[in-house]
Enzyme design. Structure first.
Site: not given
Ligand SMILES: [Zn+2]
Length: 359
Positions: A126, A162, A164, A249
């Protein structure tokens, strides 16, 4: 040839708070599990010690202003966003984390090992050029990719699995046709980006591929994405190096997401990725740890599965937490597969302008 694992005890020194999802037990429990399974006694595994990235390595990706800000705030403690504070001393550990990714790239490039898993934290995907975010300070993946490119590797495929969206990595390579960035991620979910129409700009148009996964997506759905999108694009792009932003995740026990992959599924996905690396890159593959917050129930097993697949070990040792099987049933949604098919069609439609395999 061996599979490397990059790890350093200093990765356990970073802590935002004892109850923060991105806490030191993520790696501590994984290490316990790897030791219990005898992974480090296996002749096909090599433990690799990381070093710190240099400021010059980091400046290939991040702005001078941000690096100076992070260095300064890290001396007294500071704040980036509501879930990313700057604990005292985080700068040094973030530099060791970025250096761990570089070290993984280095041992693969120099053929000391066939492939390598950088078991590092804090994570990075991120982090944008000018600011960290979402538990991330420095973009470890992007720093490694730029390091490899300075040493002659031209075409790199990043697979960010991931849960996200890897918005930081996307932004860094958005106008770059030398890096194919493919992200699979749950949608809706933080950070809210990663739609199929986000496909790159300028020379980079077509080199960002976003595949949103509906909540409830299972191993079966992910395999469909691999077959329908990732494998054909890899064939056309012909990467010289494959780098995985390995966020664990997607597991069905993860407390902050809603996907339904299993540890075994992760191992199978990695096995397919290893096959791609063997086909196009002489086996050169690095996986960099990103998220994964089912700290006790899943992360040690998913990491074990990924490492076992990278090393070509028997995958029958990969276990699911049995008492959680009703949870898997609850999380896995049949309707997710139908929605995912629609998303895949949308991705193919957007990218039919850029990739012959979709036209
Ligand atoms: Zn993540």
């Amino acid at each position: 040839m061996k599979t490397g694992i990059v790890y350093h005890e200093k990765y356990l020194d970073h802590e935002q708070s004892p109850t923060h999802p991105e806490r030191k037990e993520r790696l501590a429990y994984t290490m316990d599990q790897l030791i219990e399974e005898g992974i480090f006694d296996n002749p096909s595994i090599k433990l690799v010690e990381p070093y710190s990235a240099t400021i010059d390595d980091v400046l290939e990706v991040h702005t001078k202003e941000y690096v100076e800000f992070l260095m300064r705030e890290s001396k007294k403690g500071g704040f980036i966003d509501w879930d990313t504070n700057i604990p005292v001393g985080v700068f040094e550990i973030a530099m060791l984390s970025a250096g761990g990714a570089i070290r993984a790239g280095e041992v693969v490039l120099e053929r000391e090992v066939k492939n390598c898993f950088a078991m590092i934290r804090p994570p990075g995907h991120h982090a944008k050029p000018y600011i960290g975010a979402g538990f991330c300070y420095l973009n470890n993946m992007a720093i490694m990719v730029r390091w490899l490119q300075k040493r002659g590797i031209r075409r790199i495929m990043i697979l960010d699995w991931d849960a996200h969206h890897g918005d930081g990595t996307q932004e860094i390579f958005y106008d770059d046709d030398s890096v194919l960035f493919i992200s699979t991620h749950q949608m809706p979910l933080y950070p809210g980006t990663g739609f199929p129409y986000e496909c790159g700009t300028g020379r980079g148009e077509g080199y960002t591929i976003n595949i949103p996964l509906p909540p409830g997506t299972s191993d079966e759905g992910y395999m469909m994405v691999l077959d329908e999108i990732i494998k054909p694009v890899a064939e056309e792009f012909q990467p010289e190096f494959i780098a995985v932003s390995a966020g664990q995740d997607n597991h069905f026990t993860d407390p902050i997401t809603g996907l339904a992959l299993t540890a075994r599924g992760y191992a199978e996905i990695m096995r397919s990725t290893v096959e791609l690396s063997e086909k196009y890159c002489d086996g050169m593959l690095v996986a960099v740890l990103e998220g994964g917050y089912s700290v006790e129930s899943a992360l040690p097993y998913t990491n074990l599965g990924i490492i076992s697949a990278m090393a070509g070990l028997d995958l029958s040792c990969i276990r699911e937490p049995l008492n959680y099987l009703p949870e898997l049933k609850f999380r896995r949604k049949e309707s997710a597969l139908i929605k995912l098919e629609r998303n895949i069609d949308e991705v193919k439609k957007v990218h039919s302008r850029y990739w012959k395999c979709f036209s």
